[in-house]
Design a protein around this motif. Structure first.
Motif, PDB file in Angstrom:
ATOM      1  N   ALA A  77       1.510  -1.455   0.160  1.00  0.00           N
ATOM      2  CA  ALA A  77      -0.396  -0.076   0.506  1.00  0.00           C
ATOM      3  C   ALA A  77       0.891   1.440   0.315  1.00  0.00           C
ATOM      4  N   ARG A  78       1.938   1.327   0.632  1.00  0.00           N
ATOM      5  CA  ARG A  78       2.547   2.676   0.599  1.00  0.00           C
ATOM      6  C   ARG A  78       3.599   2.327  -0.585  1.00  0.00           C
ATOM      7  N   ASN A  80       2.383   2.043  -3.497  1.00  0.00           N
ATOM      8  CA  ASN A  80       1.500   2.326  -4.429  1.00  0.00           C
ATOM      9  C   ASN A  80       1.302   3.806  -3.738  1.00  0.00           C
ATOM     10  N   ASP A  81       1.147   4.335  -2.903  1.00  0.00           N
ATOM     11  CA  ASP A  81       0.855   4.693  -3.053  1.00  0.00           C
ATOM     12  C   ASP A  81       2.421   6.389  -2.725  1.00  0.00           C
ATOM     13  N   ALA A  84       0.890   6.745  -6.903  1.00  0.00           N
ATOM     14  CA  ALA A  84       0.221   7.766  -6.916  1.00  0.00           C
ATOM     15  C   ALA A  84       0.721   9.116  -6.933  1.00  0.00           C
ATOM     16  N   ALA A  85       1.323   9.944  -5.830  1.00  0.00           N
ATOM     17  CA  ALA A  85       2.268  10.876  -5.560  1.00  0.00           C
ATOM     18  C   ALA A  85       2.738  10.750  -6.088  1.00  0.00           C
TER      19      ALA A  85
END
Length: 139
Positions: A77-78, A80-81, A84-85
């Motif tokens: 998740a981190r 992927n975050d 995205a950023a």
């Protein structure tokens, strides 16, 4: 017929051929440089996302056994975050000991696009593992 009339138009053909060849070479140099740069950017983003994911340690395992393992769900998740950023998409795989990120970038061709090659897709892969710091009290 005079020898001069047989040569009529030969300079024009030579000029056209040389112009096309020079444009092709310029396309290889410029667009090739753009592809190399995109490949470097993809690798940098993938490596950074993998490092961000590798910071998500499994705290229960660390408290219980002292093992440095990842929480695979939070690590993915981190990562992927981070992607995205950064404005990119990629594939993230996280296990208890490794985060692997692959990023693909589509690079448009400026000069070679005139010849029909519209874009190239380049990829970069990054892999990170969690590390345990050694302090004053040992590992």
């Amino acid at each position: 017929m005079t020898p001069r009339s047989q040569e009529r138009g030969s300079v024009t053909v030579f000029t056209v051929v040389m112009t096309v060849a020079l444009l092709f070479m310029a396309g290889l140099v410029f667009d090739g440089g753009q592809i190399l740069n995109a490949r470097r950017v993809a690798a940098n983003i993938a490596e950074s996302a993998a490092r961000a994911g590798a910071q998500e340690l499994d705290e229960d395992a660390a408290r219980g056994t002292g093992a440095t393992t990842l929480d695979a769900r939070r690590a993915a998740a981190r990562a992927n975050d981070f992607l995205a950023a950064a404005g990119h998409e990629g594939a993230v795989t996280a296990t208890s000991d490794t985060v692997t990120v692959t990023v693909s970038i589509r690079q448009p061709m400026a000069i070679l696009g005139l010849g029909g090659l519209a874009e190239a897709t380049v990829t970069g892969t990054g892999r990170a593992v969690p590390l345990r710091a050694i302090g004053e009290n040992g590992p």
